[in-house]
Design a protein around this motif. Structure first.
Motif, PDB file in Angstrom:
ATOM      1  N   ILE A 103     -13.754  -8.798  41.126  1.00  0.00           N
ATOM      2  CA  ILE A 103     -13.816  -8.242  42.250  1.00  0.00           C
ATOM      3  C   ILE A 103     -15.227  -8.355  43.239  1.00  0.00           C
ATOM      4  CG2 ILE A 103     -12.301  -6.452  41.732  1.00  0.00           C
ATOM      5  CD1 ILE A 103     -14.691  -4.345  40.755  1.00  0.00           C
ATOM      6  N   GLY A 104     -16.074  -8.800  42.292  1.00  0.00           N
ATOM      7  CA  GLY A 104     -17.349  -9.042  42.932  1.00  0.00           C
ATOM      8  C   GLY A 104     -18.369  -9.628  42.207  1.00  0.00           C
ATOM      9  N   ALA A 105     -19.296 -10.394  42.556  1.00  0.00           N
ATOM     10  CA  ALA A 105     -20.181 -11.247  41.755  1.00  0.00           C
ATOM     11  C   ALA A 105     -21.790 -11.213  42.427  1.00  0.00           C
ATOM     12  CB  ALA A 105     -19.701 -12.638  41.741  1.00  0.00           C
ATOM     13  N   SER A 106     -22.805 -11.028  41.799  1.00  0.00           N
ATOM     14  CA  SER A 106     -24.189 -10.832  42.378  1.00  0.00           C
ATOM     15  C   SER A 106     -24.977 -11.806  41.615  1.00  0.00           C
ATOM     16  CB  SER A 106     -24.606  -9.279  41.866  1.00  0.00           C
ATOM     17  OG  SER A 106     -25.888  -9.322  42.246  1.00  0.00           O
ATOM     18  N   TRP A 107     -25.713 -12.515  42.215  1.00  0.00           N
ATOM     19  CA  TRP A 107     -26.637 -13.476  41.943  1.00  0.00           C
ATOM     20  C   TRP A 107     -27.875 -12.897  41.735  1.00  0.00           C
ATOM     21  CZ3 TRP A 107     -26.880 -18.282  39.650  1.00  0.00           C
ATOM     22  CH2 TRP A 107     -28.412 -18.767  39.711  1.00  0.00           C
ATOM     23  N   SER A 108     -28.673 -13.522  40.620  1.00  0.00           N
ATOM     24  CA  SER A 108     -30.035 -13.033  40.633  1.00  0.00           C
ATOM     25  C   SER A 108     -30.974 -14.355  40.274  1.00  0.00           C
ATOM     26  CB  SER A 108     -30.301 -12.045  39.001  1.00  0.00           C
ATOM     27  OG  SER A 108     -31.718 -12.052  38.713  1.00  0.00           O
ATOM     28  N   SER A 109     -31.749 -14.585  41.308  1.00  0.00           N
ATOM     29  CA  SER A 109     -32.699 -15.772  41.085  1.00  0.00           C
ATOM     30  C   SER A 109     -33.729 -15.613  39.835  1.00  0.00           C
ATOM     31  CB  SER A 109     -33.209 -16.111  42.491  1.00  0.00           C
ATOM     32  OG  SER A 109     -32.590 -16.421  43.472  1.00  0.00           O
ATOM     33  N   ARG A 167     -28.758 -16.622  36.827  1.00  0.00           N
ATOM     34  CA  ARG A 167     -27.124 -16.306  36.784  1.00  0.00           C
ATOM     35  C   ARG A 167     -26.367 -15.305  37.609  1.00  0.00           C
ATOM     36  NH1 ARG A 167     -27.716 -13.840  30.714  1.00  0.00           N
ATOM     37  NH2 ARG A 167     -28.307 -16.073  30.359  1.00  0.00           N
ATOM     38  N   TRP A 168     -25.113 -15.468  37.255  1.00  0.00           N
ATOM     39  CA  TRP A 168     -24.318 -14.226  38.149  1.00  0.00           C
ATOM     40  C   TRP A 168     -23.785 -13.287  37.043  1.00  0.00           C
ATOM     41  CZ3 TRP A 168     -22.992 -14.689  43.326  1.00  0.00           C
ATOM     42  CH2 TRP A 168     -22.979 -15.706  43.902  1.00  0.00           C
ATOM     43  N   THR A 169     -23.728 -12.043  37.843  1.00  0.00           N
ATOM     44  CA  THR A 169     -23.218 -10.970  37.065  1.00  0.00           C
ATOM     45  C   THR A 169     -21.902 -10.798  37.971  1.00  0.00           C
ATOM     46  OG1 THR A 169     -25.247  -9.870  36.375  1.00  0.00           O
ATOM     47  CG2 THR A 169     -23.487  -8.422  36.341  1.00  0.00           C
ATOM     48  N   VAL A 170     -20.847 -10.846  37.060  1.00  0.00           N
ATOM     49  CA  VAL A 170     -19.501 -10.688  37.898  1.00  0.00           C
ATOM     50  C   VAL A 170     -18.648  -9.778  37.378  1.00  0.00           C
ATOM     51  CG1 VAL A 170     -17.413 -12.202  38.054  1.00  0.00           C
ATOM     52  CG2 VAL A 170     -19.284 -13.231  37.795  1.00  0.00           C
ATOM     53  N   GLY A 171     -18.283  -8.788  38.076  1.00  0.00           N
ATOM     54  CA  GLY A 171     -17.460  -7.633  38.112  1.00  0.00           C
ATOM     55  C   GLY A 171     -16.089  -7.939  38.152  1.00  0.00           C
ATOM     56  N   GLY A 192     -16.275 -10.170  46.761  1.00  0.00           N
ATOM     57  CA  GLY A 192     -17.700  -9.798  47.184  1.00  0.00           C
ATOM     58  C   GLY A 192     -18.607 -10.369  46.580  1.00  0.00           C
ATOM     59  N   LEU A 193     -19.666 -11.262  47.353  1.00  0.00           N
ATOM     60  CA  LEU A 193     -20.741 -11.879  46.941  1.00  0.00           C
ATOM     61  C   LEU A 193     -22.047 -11.309  47.367  1.00  0.00           C
ATOM     62  CD1 LEU A 193     -19.755 -15.601  47.254  1.00  0.00           C
ATOM     63  CD2 LEU A 193     -19.435 -14.184  45.488  1.00  0.00           C
ATOM     64  N   THR A 194     -23.036 -11.065  46.443  1.00  0.00           N
ATOM     65  CA  THR A 194     -24.347 -11.018  46.808  1.00  0.00           C
ATOM     66  C   THR A 194     -25.391 -11.808  46.249  1.00  0.00           C
ATOM     67  OG1 THR A 194     -24.738  -9.364  45.125  1.00  0.00           O
ATOM     68  CG2 THR A 194     -24.096  -8.223  47.162  1.00  0.00           C
ATOM     69  N   VAL A 195     -26.506 -12.144  46.787  1.00  0.00           N
ATOM     70  CA  VAL A 195     -27.566 -13.042  46.496  1.00  0.00           C
ATOM     71  C   VAL A 195     -28.976 -12.428  46.608  1.00  0.00           C
ATOM     72  CG1 VAL A 195     -28.721 -15.263  46.690  1.00  0.00           C
ATOM     73  CG2 VAL A 195     -26.210 -15.030  47.175  1.00  0.00           C
ATOM     74  N   ASP A 196     -29.512 -11.962  45.453  1.00  0.00           N
ATOM     75  CA  ASP A 196     -30.671 -11.242  45.371  1.00  0.00           C
ATOM     76  C   ASP A 196     -30.523 -10.161  46.088  1.00  0.00           C
ATOM     77  OD1 ASP A 196     -31.866 -13.061  43.589  1.00  0.00           O
ATOM     78  OD2 ASP A 196     -32.524 -14.471  45.215  1.00  0.00           O
TER      79      ASP A 196
END
Length: 498
Positions: free
Chosen positions: A105-111, A115-119, A352-356
């Motif tokens: 459902i969503g993925a958030s990238w941490s620089s 790595r990605w945290t994927v929900g 849904g994607l988020t980057v930092d």
């Protein structure tokens, strides 16, 4: 503790199984998982169950580069394609890496962590997994519903209405009057298949489509297997079919009037004498402005010749209790209406994607080589060709992802991000005039005015650029994971620009 894998592949269809095969072949020790939202392998080829479902291109190009298609039929039915996908997964142990009913459902990238945290949702619960690289192989249309226009009076119809994307297994159409609304690949497949048992099938189209007959068995491929063996014959046939398809496409683009006549003449030869070809099989657009439909062994034309099927070109005014009333005033009586009216496209699987912490809107991004997003690190997606088999491009995308990961390993990079050039102007991702594309392109990433931001539609050219081109082409920015210090956390990863 949250589970972590090196690569997370989303989708266990034709693209996802191919991606996994390339990945584990290139990196036997790399950890990966495949998340599949549905309860079965196969994607499109498990979802669609309508009569006659088949490929609309030959299996020597729709098949994987690494696994020859060995069946006699070059244009295969859905169950045969599904079996091919499942056997590929089983033989390589890929089926053991698939987690069914896991909907991302969503993925958030941490620089900072690179790595990605994927929900994802599973069994009614929401959980997370982390990965170094996120690889979407989820296609580009919605699986939960197809596209159906708003037809006036549709509630008045006393018969049954069916969309091909959700075909009821118990549907009995033997001896019944069937109207199939549409003129694309699904409609031209359904009409001859249903005509075998239905009382009569009418293909109701708003406008005609270019339709070309092709032999279901490739005689040249059969001879080549006898001469060179399965694997070499498959490679030769694959390139032969790519060359023929490319020639037809290029001539259609450069000599549209010549190709219009070519298709018209072929159609006339397969229909009864005096048939109104110019009304029902002479599109207003030029060849290959929309996808060319293939019919194996001319089955659609044969059904028309035999009187089991017919074509009506008109617009729908409204549904009635007993059928469909047309703008011309005519009425088509029907017991069953099939709405083969197309797909509803979905960008990036609706994830849904988020980057930092910054939300990524797909239309605000630009697609790098048609498979990565500007400003989005360690991320790839698969969209196949519109003028050739999907898998030709899917294989090349998987090969490029593996080359990119190997390059990052060699140089110690932890992230790779395509960086947009402000001088490049935007364009629609797919320059294609099909209705399902035009309805939805505003939801998708943009293409650019020049390479590497264009979605290529030439397989031979893509072989050069994706399989053999430089990874560090001046567009991708590479970075290394920062040291775990307060200063590193504050300033983010070291940037290494190619």
């Amino acid at each position: 503790m949250t589970e972590h894998v090196d690569v997370l592949i989303v989708g266990a269809g034709l693209s996802g199984i191919g991606a996994a095969h390339h990945l584990q072949d290139a990196f036997p020790g790399r950890s990966y998982a495949i998340f599949e939202a549905r309860a079965a392998i196969g994607g499109t080829w498990d979802l669609f169950r309508y009569p006659g479902v088949r490929s609309d291109s030959d299996m020597h190009t729709l098949g994987y580069r690494f696994r020859p298609w060995v069946a006699a039929e070059a244009i295969a039915d859905g169950p045969a394609i599904l079996g091919y996908i499942r056997q590929t997964a089983a033989d390589a142990g890929i089926d053991r890496r698939i987690r069914y009913e896991h909907r991302v459902i969503g993925a958030s990238w941490s620089s900072e962590e690179a790595r990605w945290t994927v929900g994802f949702e599973h069994d009614g619960m929401t959980s997370t997994i982390t990965c170094d690289f996120l690889y979407l192989c989820s296609g580009y249309y919605r699986y939960d519903e197809g596209y159906t226009p708003e037809f006036a009076g549709i509630g008045d119809f006393r018969g049954q209405i069916v969309h091909p994307q959700h075909w009821p297994a118990e549907l009995d159409y033997a001896g019944k009057r069937v109207v199939v609304i549409g003129s694309g690949a699904t409609a031209v497949t359904l009409v001859p298949a249903m005509a075998e048992n239905a009382g009569h099938v009418t293909m109701l189209q708003r406008s005609p489509t270019y339709i070309m007959s092709a032999p279901s068995v490739d005689a040249i491929a059969t001879k080549l297997r006898g001469w060179f063996g399965t694997r070499r014959a498959y490679a030769i046939t694959r390139w032969k079919n790519v060359a023929v398809g490319t020639l037809i496409y290029q001539l259609s683009q450069r000599r549209p009037q010549m190709m219009r006549k070519f298709f018209r003449d072929l159609t006339i030869k397969q229909l009864p004498e005096g048939y109104d070809v110019d009304t029902h099989f002479n599109p207003a657009y030029n060849p290959w402005d929309q996808r060319l439909c293939l019919v194996p062994d001319g089955d659609l034309f044969r059904a028309i010749r035999d009187g089991r099927a017919s074509v009506v070109t008109d617009r729908i005014e409204r549904f009635t209790a007993d059928g469909v009333k047309l703008e011309s005033g005519a009425e088509l009586s029907a017991d069953i209406v099939v709405t083969a009216t197309g797909l509803d496209l979905l960008a990036l699987g609706g994830i849904g994607l988020t980057v930092d912490g910054r939300e990524i809107q797909p239309p605000d991004t630009m697609a790098y080589k048609g498979m990565m997003l500007s400003g989005v690190p360690n991320f790839a997606f698969t969209i196949g060709y519109t003028n050739a088999s999907w898998t030709l491009k899917a294989d090349l995308v998987a090969e490029f992802v593996c080359r990119l990961l190997r390059h990052m390993d060699i140089h110690g990079y932890s992230q790779a991000t395509p960086w947009p050039d402000p001088a490049v102007t935007t364009a629609p991702l797919m320059d294609f005039q099909a209705g399902y594309v035009l309805r939805s392109m505003d939801r998708f990433p943009k293409a650019g005015s020049r390479a590497p931001w264009r979605l290529g539609m030439n397989y031979a050219q893509d072989v050069i650029t994706l399989r053999h081109g430089r990874i560090e082409d001046g567009t991708i920015r590479f970075g290394r994971r920062p040291a775990h210090t307060a200063a590193a956390a504050e300033h983010g990863p070291e940037q290494v620009t190619a």
